[in-house]
Design a protein around this motif. Sequence first.
Motif, PDB file in Angstrom:
ATOM      1  N   ARG A 144       0.913  -1.131   0.045  1.00 34.66           N
ATOM      2  CA  ARG A 144      -0.051   0.018  -0.113  1.00 34.66           C
ATOM      3  C   ARG A 144       0.843   1.236   0.118  1.00 34.66           C
ATOM      4  N   SER A 145       0.357   2.318  -0.689  1.00 37.67           N
ATOM      5  CA  SER A 145       0.977   3.517  -0.279  1.00 37.67           C
ATOM      6  C   SER A 145       0.582   4.122   0.998  1.00 37.67           C
ATOM      7  N   PHE A 146       1.025   5.226   1.307  1.00 32.65           N
ATOM      8  CA  PHE A 146       0.771   5.887   2.723  1.00 32.65           C
ATOM      9  C   PHE A 146      -0.493   6.384   2.799  1.00 32.65           C
ATOM     10  N   ALA A 147      -1.101   6.675   1.747  1.00 29.36           N
ATOM     11  CA  ALA A 147      -2.448   7.298   1.575  1.00 29.36           C
ATOM     12  C   ALA A 147      -3.437   6.362   1.769  1.00 29.36           C
ATOM     13  N   GLU A 148      -3.111   5.035   1.103  1.00 28.80           N
ATOM     14  CA  GLU A 148      -4.128   3.768   1.436  1.00 28.80           C
ATOM     15  C   GLU A 148      -3.730   3.180   2.808  1.00 28.80           C
ATOM     16  N   TYR A 149      -2.627   3.335   3.387  1.00 24.60           N
ATOM     17  CA  TYR A 149      -2.720   3.158   4.870  1.00 24.60           C
ATOM     18  C   TYR A 149      -3.408   3.868   5.673  1.00 24.60           C
ATOM     19  N   TRP A 150      -3.144   5.149   5.316  1.00 25.80           N
ATOM     20  CA  TRP A 150      -3.852   6.116   6.268  1.00 25.80           C
ATOM     21  C   TRP A 150      -5.327   6.286   6.194  1.00 25.80           C
ATOM     22  N   ALA A 151      -6.216   5.775   4.916  1.00 22.72           N
ATOM     23  CA  ALA A 151      -7.455   5.928   4.920  1.00 22.72           C
ATOM     24  C   ALA A 151      -8.031   4.656   5.745  1.00 22.72           C
ATOM     25  N   ALA A 152      -7.134   3.815   6.327  1.00 29.58           N
ATOM     26  CA  ALA A 152      -7.959   2.852   7.054  1.00 29.58           C
ATOM     27  C   ALA A 152      -7.467   2.998   8.535  1.00 29.58           C
ATOM     28  N   LEU A 260       1.369  13.884  15.228  1.00 29.00           N
ATOM     29  CA  LEU A 260       1.773  14.390  13.799  1.00 29.00           C
ATOM     30  C   LEU A 260       3.086  14.061  13.306  1.00 29.00           C
ATOM     31  N   LEU A 261       3.876  13.671  14.239  1.00 32.03           N
ATOM     32  CA  LEU A 261       5.457  13.136  13.835  1.00 32.03           C
ATOM     33  C   LEU A 261       5.301  11.721  13.452  1.00 32.03           C
ATOM     34  N   SER A 262       4.153  11.069  14.349  1.00 31.27           N
ATOM     35  CA  SER A 262       4.218   9.611  13.927  1.00 31.27           C
ATOM     36  C   SER A 262       3.614   9.568  12.549  1.00 31.27           C
ATOM     37  N   ALA A 263       2.473  10.317  12.281  1.00 33.58           N
ATOM     38  CA  ALA A 263       2.049  10.224  10.605  1.00 33.58           C
ATOM     39  C   ALA A 263       3.157  10.513   9.642  1.00 33.58           C
ATOM     40  N   ALA A 264       3.817  11.571  10.091  1.00 27.73           N
ATOM     41  CA  ALA A 264       4.937  11.756   9.042  1.00 27.73           C
ATOM     42  C   ALA A 264       6.040  10.720   8.940  1.00 27.73           C
ATOM     43  N   MET A 265       6.527  10.272  10.206  1.00 28.12           N
ATOM     44  CA  MET A 265       7.318   8.740  10.060  1.00 28.12           C
ATOM     45  C   MET A 265       6.849   7.750   9.242  1.00 28.12           C
ATOM     46  N   PHE A 266       5.658   7.261   9.528  1.00 32.05           N
ATOM     47  CA  PHE A 266       4.922   6.379   8.394  1.00 32.05           C
ATOM     48  C   PHE A 266       4.982   6.608   7.090  1.00 32.05           C
ATOM     49  N   GLU A 267       4.591   7.851   7.093  1.00 34.45           N
ATOM     50  CA  GLU A 267       4.658   8.263   5.437  1.00 34.45           C
ATOM     51  C   GLU A 267       6.093   8.011   4.900  1.00 34.45           C
ATOM     52  N   HIS A 268       7.158   8.313   5.631  1.00 33.72           N
ATOM     53  CA  HIS A 268       8.438   8.454   5.318  1.00 33.72           C
ATOM     54  C   HIS A 268       8.802   7.017   4.902  1.00 33.72           C
ATOM     55  N   VAL A 269       8.543   6.064   5.842  1.00 39.12           N
ATOM     56  CA  VAL A 269       9.226   4.801   5.840  1.00 39.12           C
ATOM     57  C   VAL A 269       8.466   4.039   4.751  1.00 39.12           C
ATOM     58  N   ILE A 270       7.045   4.280   4.477  1.00 41.52           N
ATOM     59  CA  ILE A 270       6.308   3.454   3.469  1.00 41.52           C
ATOM     60  C   ILE A 270       6.528   4.014   2.189  1.00 41.52           C
TER      61      ILE A 270
END
Length: 342
Positions: A144-152, A260-270
Amino acid sequence: MAFVLKVYHASLNEAQADAGVLGVQGASPFERLDWLALLAEMCLAPAAPRISVATDGARVAALPWMEAHGGAEALANWYNFIVSPLGDSALLSEITRTLPAGRASFAPMSEKDAKALAAALRCSGWIVISEPCDMNHILPVKNRSFAEYWAARPGALRETVRRKGRKGEVALRIVTEFSAADWDAYETVYKLSWKPGEGSPDFLRRWAEMDGAAGRLRLGIAEIGGQPVAAQFWTVEGGTAFIHKLAHDERFRKQSPGTLLSAAMFEHVIDRDGVSLVDFGTGNDPYKRDWMEEVRTRWRVRAWRKGAVRHWPQMFRAMVRAMVRAMGKHKLQPLVSPNRDG
């Protein structure tokens, strides 16, 4: 050509000079000899670190451990997500047969590794108990992309990030190279957080330096007005992002800098690192469920030599506790199959 089986017990320094042992290291920090050597040097004294190796020329197995509390214990402390035997599990019984100890304890282990070690110990004459000891929350990314992960993610979590991010009060940055200034910011936030005192801050700094030099470091810093207010220490290795440390300054809780930082970290690694798994370590903290999707059981393997009489009282107590737990679990089983009608 016939190979001769060889079993030996070495120091970590000796093992790091052995190409065969280096070749069976795993794909996590906790299965690398340099990380284990650093842990032993800075955190585990006065325990004596060892690595037992079995090789027949073509195959190699290695078991890191330490002499502690009158027995062989996992070469580990609270920084380990996992402990593992390395290499070919078919040779493990050769190692357990020659372990110079009357008792052994290894945790936390994956179920697969715990079964392999328990089987090897039993095969070489030990009395063994294998039992759950902890939980490990993970996120299989599944392409998944981060956007797909985040939508869930839960709606409340997504709304918090949307509202607080829109205000623009929190500045976020993620660095992949070690710098003393960035690490000082991390340590400042940690000291101001709700967390207990760090067990070995010097070890963490050395680890961050080591992984920064190797390109594995992911250090996140959140700032408000130029002041660090949240920090996270992650590493990326073998297709997995490991979440080691999270901290935020309680005085800025309303701005949700940690979230906010967690969301950015997940986006970065994904999206940037393309990891296939995010590992949140051990511990069943409720907040982890908002970010992760699966839970794995971690196991403890304990064993005693039959002839080690001085360990018999401990062994019998452990066996009684294991039987009591097993009986309690049995009582909780439904009397009627859940698939039965009526």
